[in-house]
Write a protein that holds these residues in place. Structure first.
Motif, PDB file in Angstrom:
ATOM      1  N   ALA A 268       0.834  -1.207   0.000  1.00  0.00           N
ATOM      2  CA  ALA A 268       0.000   0.000   0.000  1.00  0.00           C
ATOM      3  C   ALA A 268       0.866   1.253   0.000  1.00  0.00           C
ATOM      4  CB  ALA A 268      -0.917   0.006   1.225  1.00  0.00           C
ATOM      5  N   ARG A 269       1.916   1.260   0.821  1.00  0.00           N
ATOM      6  CA  ARG A 269       2.774   2.457   0.889  1.00  0.00           C
ATOM      7  C   ARG A 269       3.367   2.784  -0.479  1.00  0.00           C
ATOM      8  NH1 ARG A 269       2.687   0.718   5.513  1.00  0.00           N
ATOM      9  NH2 ARG A 269       2.320   2.153   7.220  1.00  0.00           N
ATOM     10  N   SER A 270       3.939   1.766  -1.134  1.00  0.00           N
ATOM     11  CA  SER A 270       4.550   2.028  -2.449  1.00  0.00           C
ATOM     12  C   SER A 270       3.485   2.440  -3.463  1.00  0.00           C
ATOM     13  CB  SER A 270       5.293   0.782  -2.943  1.00  0.00           C
ATOM     14  OG  SER A 270       6.464   0.578  -2.187  1.00  0.00           O
ATOM     15  N   ASN A 271       2.314   1.794  -3.401  1.00  0.00           N
ATOM     16  CA  ASN A 271       1.270   2.125  -4.365  1.00  0.00           C
ATOM     17  C   ASN A 271       0.701   3.524  -4.156  1.00  0.00           C
ATOM     18  OD1 ASN A 271       0.330   0.386  -6.588  1.00  0.00           O
ATOM     19  ND2 ASN A 271       0.423  -1.213  -5.026  1.00  0.00           N
ATOM     20  N   ILE A 272       0.541   3.917  -2.899  1.00  0.00           N
ATOM     21  CA  ILE A 272       0.011   5.272  -2.644  1.00  0.00           C
ATOM     22  C   ILE A 272       0.947   6.307  -3.262  1.00  0.00           C
ATOM     23  CG2 ILE A 272      -0.423   6.990  -0.833  1.00  0.00           C
ATOM     24  CD1 ILE A 272      -1.400   4.584   0.933  1.00  0.00           C
ATOM     25  N   HIS A 273       2.249   6.157  -3.008  1.00  0.00           N
ATOM     26  CA  HIS A 273       3.212   7.118  -3.562  1.00  0.00           C
ATOM     27  C   HIS A 273       3.207   7.074  -5.089  1.00  0.00           C
ATOM     28  CE1 HIS A 273       4.991   8.673   0.081  1.00  0.00           C
ATOM     29  NE2 HIS A 273       5.069   7.447   0.567  1.00  0.00           N
ATOM     30  N   LEU A 274       3.214   5.869  -5.658  1.00  0.00           N
ATOM     31  CA  LEU A 274       3.334   5.749  -7.111  1.00  0.00           C
ATOM     32  C   LEU A 274       2.075   6.246  -7.816  1.00  0.00           C
ATOM     33  CD1 LEU A 274       5.038   4.837  -9.499  1.00  0.00           C
ATOM     34  CD2 LEU A 274       4.034   2.576  -9.276  1.00  0.00           C
ATOM     35  N   LEU A 275       0.911   5.797  -7.360  1.00  0.00           N
ATOM     36  CA  LEU A 275      -0.330   6.167  -8.050  1.00  0.00           C
ATOM     37  C   LEU A 275      -0.577   7.669  -7.949  1.00  0.00           C
ATOM     38  CD1 LEU A 275      -2.516   3.132  -6.960  1.00  0.00           C
ATOM     39  CD2 LEU A 275      -1.739   3.655  -9.298  1.00  0.00           C
ATOM     40  N   ALA A 276      -0.251   8.260  -6.801  1.00  0.00           N
ATOM     41  CA  ALA A 276      -0.419   9.713  -6.665  1.00  0.00           C
ATOM     42  C   ALA A 276       0.536  10.436  -7.625  1.00  0.00           C
ATOM     43  CB  ALA A 276      -0.164  10.139  -5.224  1.00  0.00           C
ATOM     44  N   ARG A 277       1.762   9.947  -7.738  1.00  0.00           N
ATOM     45  CA  ARG A 277       2.731  10.583  -8.656  1.00  0.00           C
ATOM     46  C   ARG A 277       2.252  10.482 -10.105  1.00  0.00           C
ATOM     47  NH1 ARG A 277       8.089   9.634  -6.290  1.00  0.00           N
ATOM     48  NH2 ARG A 277       9.103  10.033  -8.280  1.00  0.00           N
TER      49      ARG A 277
END
Ligand code: CP
Length: 322
Positions: free
Chosen positions: A182-191
């Motif tokens: 979730a942490r990696s996805n939150i950062h990536l998808l927001a970017r």
């Protein structure tokens, strides 16, 4: 295309690096078994250092090294001298003497890939560190979503373009607190411009959301599932939990599970993702995991193409350029 020297976290690589990993993964997938791709890692040895269980990540990195023409050294924790009390540092420094060009590391301690980089000075790829990040999982999830929306937004036949994620509503549901995915996805998808909503039992969401870029919360799935473009289910991570995060498995499934009834709320073209392994009948019903909207096995398939892209970008000729 430009690539970083390591892949320690999504948070610490640039937008250009993210786009390069994504674009190169699509190129590899389109080319299939190309002899030029099959020699990118010729003469290179990758240490696969996994001290936490893994099926998907470990085997897809091994397959990716093989498809790129390199060799892997594996590591089996239970048969190693770690079990006799040798430290992590002594263990990796020992294996390093056998000739290693890069290390793929999964370890229960958040931040351990950074330590590996300090100790060894070769490229390090984070394959999941504690509750911190799982960057290649997020990249392969983005790849899978981009492919999916390319078909469903009537872009079929066009080259997959990461811009297609702009404005997409992605609901990340479950044990966010313990989830490096979730942490990696939150950062990536927001970017990449997606609108990210997180949900789950209030006890299993991080307390300080200011650490994340522009996310919102919705604790009640039924209020948002009708509108989402994709729902990303998370595994309930019992191995990282003490007791008491939720009353019972039945209540978890009732309030936060993607049940066979809840999939009826989704738009027909909305995608269902789960990084695996899944707890069947807890966070996701078998009917949801196996329905036509589920991209779970596509995520597994894309894992090899994305890990090829990461290894080739970081280790192949021209890799490591900032
Ligand atoms: N998604 C994931 O990291 O799966 P494994 O634990 O099987 O590698």
């Amino acid at each position: 295309m430009t690539f970083p020297e390591n892949l320690l976290a999504i948070r610490t690589i640039s937008d250009d690096h993210i786009l390069s990993f994504l674009n190169q993964s699509f190129q590899f997938k389109a080319k299939g078994a190309d002899p030029a791709v099959g020699s990118i890692l010729k003469g290179k040895t990758v240490l696969q250092f996994f001290t936490e269980n893994s099926t998907r990540t470990k085997m897809s990195f091994e397959a990716a090294v093989r498809k790129l023409g390199g060799s892997s050294i594996g590591f089996a924790q239970q048969q190693s001298s770690l079990a006799k009390g040798e430290t992590l540092k002594d263990t990796v420094q020992t294996i390093f003497q056998y000739g290693v060009d890069a290390v793929v590391v999964r370890n229960h301690s958040s931040g351990s890939p950074e330590l590996f980089h300090k100790w060894l000075g070769v490229p390090i790829i984070n394959a999941g560190d504690g509750q911190h990040e799982h960057p290649t999982q997020a990249l392969l999830d983005a790849m899978t979503l981009i492919e999916h929306f390319t078909v469903h937004d009537k872009q079929r036949g066009k080259a997959p373009d990461p811009k297609i994620l702009k404005g997409k509503l992605i609901y990340i549901l479950g044990d966010v607190l313990h989830s490096r995915v979730a942490r990696s996805n939150i950062h990536l998808l927001a970017r990449l411009g997606a609108d990210v909503v997180i949900g789950g039992p209030p006890t299993l969401l991080p307390k300080d959301l200011s650490l994340f870029p522009k996310i919102t919360t919705e604790f009640q799935p039924d209020r948002v599932l009708r509108d989402v473009d994709a729902v990303m289910m998370l595994r309930v991570q019992y191995e990282r939990q003490g007791a008491g995060y939720f009353p019972s498995k039945e209540e978890y499934r009732h309030f936060w599970g993607l049940t066979k009834d809840r999939i009826g709320l989704l738009k027909p073209e909305a995608a269902i993702l789960h990084p695996g392994p899944i707890n069947r009948g807890l966070e996701i019903d078998p009917e949801a995991a196996e329905c036509p909207q589920s991209l779970i096995l596509k995520q597994v398939e894309n894992g090899v193409w994305m890990r090829m892209s990461v290894l080739a970008g970081i280790l192949g000729s021209g890799g490591g350029k900032k």
